[in-house]
Write a protein that holds these residues in place. Structure first.
Motif, PDB file in Angstrom:
ATOM      1  N   ARG A   1      -3.971 -17.378  25.979  1.00 51.89           N
ATOM      2  CA  ARG A   1      -3.805 -17.405  24.526  1.00 51.89           C
ATOM      3  C   ARG A   1      -2.893 -16.263  24.126  1.00 51.89           C
ATOM      4  N   PRO A   2      -1.744 -16.591  23.531  1.00 54.49           N
ATOM      5  CA  PRO A   2      -0.840 -15.498  23.177  1.00 54.49           C
ATOM      6  C   PRO A   2      -1.515 -14.560  22.190  1.00 54.49           C
ATOM      7  N   GLU A   3      -1.455 -13.269  22.484  1.00 51.49           N
ATOM      8  CA  GLU A   3      -2.053 -12.295  21.571  1.00 51.49           C
ATOM      9  C   GLU A   3      -0.961 -11.780  20.666  1.00 51.49           C
ATOM     10  N   MET A   4      -1.222 -11.805  19.386  1.00 46.83           N
ATOM     11  CA  MET A   4      -0.236 -11.308  18.434  1.00 46.83           C
ATOM     12  C   MET A   4      -0.305  -9.788  18.464  1.00 46.83           C
TER      13      MET A   4
ATOM     14  N   LEU B   1      13.398 -18.827  17.919  1.00 47.50           N
ATOM     15  CA  LEU B   1      12.346 -18.156  17.159  1.00 47.50           C
ATOM     16  C   LEU B   1      11.095 -18.155  18.025  1.00 47.50           C
ATOM     17  N   PRO B   2      10.148 -17.252  17.754  1.00 50.21           N
ATOM     18  CA  PRO B   2       8.911 -17.262  18.545  1.00 50.21           C
ATOM     19  C   PRO B   2       8.149 -18.579  18.348  1.00 50.21           C
ATOM     20  N   TRP B   3       7.348 -18.949  19.331  1.00 50.32           N
ATOM     21  CA  TRP B   3       6.515 -20.151  19.197  1.00 50.32           C
ATOM     22  C   TRP B   3       5.117 -19.758  18.724  1.00 50.32           C
ATOM     23  N   HIS B   4       4.491 -20.674  18.009  1.00 48.37           N
ATOM     24  CA  HIS B   4       3.104 -20.473  17.583  1.00 48.37           C
ATOM     25  C   HIS B   4       2.288 -21.612  18.184  1.00 48.37           C
ATOM     26  N   ARG B   5       1.132 -21.262  18.716  1.00 44.59           N
ATOM     27  CA  ARG B   5       0.298 -22.250  19.393  1.00 44.59           C
ATOM     28  C   ARG B   5      -0.703 -22.890  18.424  1.00 44.59           C
ATOM     29  N   ALA B   6      -0.822 -24.210  18.505  1.00 46.74           N
ATOM     30  CA  ALA B   6      -1.891 -24.888  17.755  1.00 46.74           C
ATOM     31  C   ALA B   6      -2.608 -25.837  18.699  1.00 46.74           C
ATOM     32  N   ASP B   7      -3.920 -25.684  18.800  1.00 45.93           N
ATOM     33  CA  ASP B   7      -4.704 -26.570  19.673  1.00 45.93           C
ATOM     34  C   ASP B   7      -5.030 -27.841  18.893  1.00 45.93           C
ATOM     35  N   LYS B   8      -4.694 -28.981  19.457  1.00 43.18           N
ATOM     36  CA  LYS B   8      -4.828 -30.243  18.717  1.00 43.18           C
ATOM     37  C   LYS B   8      -5.453 -31.317  19.587  1.00 43.18           C
ATOM     38  N   LYS B   9      -5.961 -32.346  18.895  1.00 42.84           N
ATOM     39  CA  LYS B   9      -6.381 -33.555  19.611  1.00 42.84           C
ATOM     40  C   LYS B   9      -5.136 -34.412  19.763  1.00 42.84           C
ATOM     41  N   ILE B  10      -4.725 -34.639  20.994  1.00 42.55           N
ATOM     42  CA  ILE B  10      -3.467 -35.356  21.205  1.00 42.55           C
ATOM     43  C   ILE B  10      -3.735 -36.651  21.967  1.00 42.55           C
ATOM     44  N   THR B  11      -3.405 -37.766  21.346  1.00 41.11           N
ATOM     45  CA  THR B  11      -3.577 -39.054  22.016  1.00 41.11           C
ATOM     46  C   THR B  11      -2.561 -39.122  23.156  1.00 41.11           C
TER      47      THR B  11
ATOM     48  N   ALA C   1      14.076 -25.452  32.079  1.00 40.96           N
ATOM     49  CA  ALA C   1      14.016 -24.076  32.590  1.00 40.96           C
ATOM     50  C   ALA C   1      12.986 -23.252  31.804  1.00 40.96           C
ATOM     51  N   GLN C   2      12.777 -23.634  30.552  1.00 42.62           N
ATOM     52  CA  GLN C   2      11.851 -22.871  29.682  1.00 42.62           C
ATOM     53  C   GLN C   2      10.389 -23.240  29.900  1.00 42.62           C
ATOM     54  N   ILE C   3      10.155 -24.462  30.391  1.00 44.55           N
ATOM     55  CA  ILE C   3       8.788 -25.016  30.373  1.00 44.55           C
ATOM     56  C   ILE C   3       7.760 -24.144  31.120  1.00 44.55           C
ATOM     57  N   PRO C   4       8.066 -23.667  32.343  1.00 47.03           N
ATOM     58  CA  PRO C   4       7.047 -22.857  33.041  1.00 47.03           C
ATOM     59  C   PRO C   4       6.667 -21.603  32.254  1.00 47.03           C
ATOM     60  N   ARG C   5       7.652 -20.966  31.620  1.00 50.55           N
ATOM     61  CA  ARG C   5       7.349 -19.759  30.832  1.00 50.55           C
ATOM     62  C   ARG C   5       6.473 -20.107  29.629  1.00 50.55           C
ATOM     63  N   LEU C   6       6.808 -21.207  28.950  1.00 48.60           N
ATOM     64  CA  LEU C   6       6.010 -21.596  27.784  1.00 48.60           C
ATOM     65  C   LEU C   6       4.575 -21.909  28.200  1.00 48.60           C
ATOM     66  N   ALA C   7       4.443 -22.629  29.328  1.00 46.22           N
ATOM     67  CA  ALA C   7       3.093 -22.964  29.802  1.00 46.22           C
ATOM     68  C   ALA C   7       2.321 -21.684  30.120  1.00 46.22           C
TER      69      ALA C   7
ATOM     70  N   LEU D   1      -4.152 -28.699  28.274  1.00 47.44           N
ATOM     71  CA  LEU D   1      -4.667 -27.326  28.384  1.00 47.44           C
ATOM     72  C   LEU D   1      -4.417 -26.732  29.773  1.00 47.44           C
ATOM     73  N   ASP D   2      -4.077 -27.592  30.747  1.00 47.15           N
ATOM     74  CA  ASP D   2      -3.763 -27.100  32.097  1.00 47.15           C
ATOM     75  C   ASP D   2      -2.281 -26.760  32.258  1.00 47.15           C
ATOM     76  N   GLY D   3      -1.526 -26.838  31.171  1.00 46.26           N
ATOM     77  CA  GLY D   3      -0.112 -26.464  31.251  1.00 46.26           C
ATOM     78  C   GLY D   3       0.800 -27.622  31.630  1.00 46.26           C
ATOM     79  N   LYS D   4       0.222 -28.801  31.885  1.00 43.36           N
ATOM     80  CA  LYS D   4       1.047 -29.968  32.228  1.00 43.36           C
ATOM     81  C   LYS D   4       1.426 -30.700  30.947  1.00 43.36           C
ATOM     82  N   LEU D   5       2.648 -31.176  30.871  1.00 45.39           N
ATOM     83  CA  LEU D   5       3.066 -31.927  29.687  1.00 45.39           C
ATOM     84  C   LEU D   5       2.326 -33.263  29.634  1.00 45.39           C
ATOM     85  N   LEU D   6       2.124 -33.745  28.412  1.00 45.59           N
ATOM     86  CA  LEU D   6       1.362 -34.984  28.221  1.00 45.59           C
ATOM     87  C   LEU D   6       2.303 -36.164  27.984  1.00 45.59           C
TER      88      LEU D   6
END
Ligand code: UTP
Length: 472
Positions: free
Chosen positions: A55-58, A339-349, A42-48, A194-199
């Protein structure tokens, strides 16, 4: 897979995850279904939408002010008296078994580039003893010194739990009693493209990563660690990170001040060396203490100065805390904590559209993590105490350079040299004042300056020679 789960995945816009379902064996299907069932769909669409597609603005509060703190050296006689009472209180709590240690060791340590749990990294400048061995020695010495076993909680991730536990078994728990060492495992979060789809990391598994050190709080509840603390009478949790062997595993003054001030969550602060030092900043808004990351603090606030020229936002966080157990119980009482989430852009295999595994050259996805310091604004009372950087903070983030294994080893030598010098040992120094030797002292023998003086007396050490490598 049951229909409800399948519908939830599709409703979350993530139906493509099941693209390879028909290729899977029954065992793979069952394991994958278990993994998928653990996701809060239920949370996934909001998180995406909130964290990935934009980009979440602080939002920096308008009323942000620097947080107040107790200075390292007491400013008044009344404060000196408070510090004396705090130290006595901390010692009393330790003697009564009210304090336990907590090391967060679930991170992936990507910057260090070390194969294996970061706690098994050999940091000792002479002996090569590992980070875990440092803490184990200090925990054993604290237990001996205060006459009560100090329980040690170690948070791992599902990825490094087994390797961590096997390492402790191999080392025979460094001589600690098995019942005083408690491992628990943090939760995971699925990684987004980056398109919001889970890997996917394979046709039958999501690309999962540890949910950040903020995951500690809920993991303490879910793992039964809180229950053990209750039954063992542990009321205060001394929290530190696995990559900082300089940290005092228990600091009587810090723990005692936390208790005397009726704080729910306390923090050590370090005076920042410059306005852009990469430490989170202790701030206050609407009466609530919070940490604003260095990258989020606007320039005009980072550069703001007091009339005497010092930085206004001087207080940086080395991630050393004391938490009241009752605070963690309160926060997690419903079995949840957001708790709030923090975004980190990573190279993900991950798998490409054809189901082939690939490792990208550039960040291709987003990991979401929660941070322990986001619990600060939830505390009714926060206490912040200034620490002495040279005594408490030597993070091992990188292999070389700033905050590296190299700089950490130098700081260990420097602190050991200071302690020995204080005990009357002659230390060779270079023209710039740095120590012209490599000095390691076993944390099993020396927890503080008083222990160092005792050791020097016992072994009759008088001087260390230039260029010498000494392990005590
Ligand atoms: P860092 O933020 O330095 O992350 O963690 P890291 O994973 O160790 O290293 P990099 O960023 O990949 O290079 C700070 C502390 O928090 C713990 C780490 O083990 C370290 O002690 N941590 C971090 C967790 O326990 N779980 C997490 O999910 C993240």
């Amino acid at each position: 897979m049951n229909v409800e789960l399948k519908n939830a995945i599709i409703a979350a816009g993530q139906g493509e995850l099941l693209k390879f379902w028909d290729d899977l064996t029954e065992a793979e299907k069952s394991a994958f279904a278990g993994e998928l069932a653990a996701v809060d769909w239920a949370q996934i669409p909001r998180l995406a939408a909130e964290y990935v597609l934009k980009r979440p603005e602080m939002a920096i509060p308008d009323d942000l002010t620097p947080a107040e703190f107790f200075p390292l050296a007491p400013a008044t006689e009344a404060q000196a008296e408070l510090y004396r009472r705090a130290e006595a209180k901390g010692i009393e709590l330790l003697k009564n078994g009210k304090v336990c240690c907590l090391t967060v060791a679930g991170g992936q340590g990507t910057r260090l580039g070390f194969d294996g749990p970061k706690g098994t990294y050999p940091i000792g400048p002479v002996s090569g003893r590992t980070l875990f061995s440092y803490f184990a020695g200090a925990v054993a010495r604290a237990s001996e010194k205060y006459g009560k076993p100090v329980n040690w909680y170690i948070m791992t991730s599902p990825i490094n739990r087994e390797a961590t536990e096997s390492y402790f078994k191999e080392q025979n728990y460094f001589g600690l009693s098995r019942e005083n060492v408690f491992f628990f495992t943090q939760g995971t979060m699925p990684a987004f493209g980056l398109d919001g789809k889970l890997l996917l990391s394979s046709k039958s598994s999501l690309a999962l990563s540890p949910d950040g050190h903020g995951g500690t709080l809920l993991a303490l509840r879910k793992s039964g660690a809180l229950d053990k603390m209750i039954s063992d009478g542990n009321e205060y949790i001394s929290y530190f990170q696995v990559d900082n062997p300089l940290v005092p595993v228990v600091d009587p003054r810090f723990i005692g001040l936390h208790a005397l001030e009726n704080s729910e969550m306390s923090a050590i602060m370090l005076s920042k060396t410059n306005s852009r030092e990469k430490l989170g900043n202790f701030c206050v808004s609407q009466g609530r203490t919070m940490i604003i990351e260095y990258s989020d603090l606007p320039d005009e606030l980072a550069e703001k100065r007091n009339p005497d020229g010092s930085l206004s936002f001087i207080a940086g966080s080395p991630a050393i805390h004391v938490l009241s157990r009752s605070f963690v119980e309160k926060l997690t009482s419903g079995g949840t904590l957001q708790l709030p989430w923090h975004r980190a852009d990573k190279k993900i295999t991950c798998l490409d559209a054809d189901g082939k595994l690939f490792t990208p050259a550039e960040p291709n996805g987003v990991k979401l993590e929660s941070f322990i310091f986001d619990a600060l604004p939830l505390a009714a009372k926060v206490m912040i105490l200034e620490g002495d950087r040279a005594e408490v903070f030597a993070p091992t983030k990188n292999a070389t350079g700033v905050d590296s294994a190299e700089s950490c080893r130098e700081m260990l030598t420097a602190r050991n040299a200071r302690r020995l010098e204080l005990a009357g040992v002659e230390i060779p120094r270079k023209i710039d004042g740095s120590v012209d030797a490599v000095i390691e002292i076993s944390p099993r023998l020396v927890l503080d300056d008083a222990d160092a003086a005792g050791l020097v007396n016992a072994v009759g050490l008088k001087k260390i020679l230039p260029g010498e490598k000494v392990a005590l």
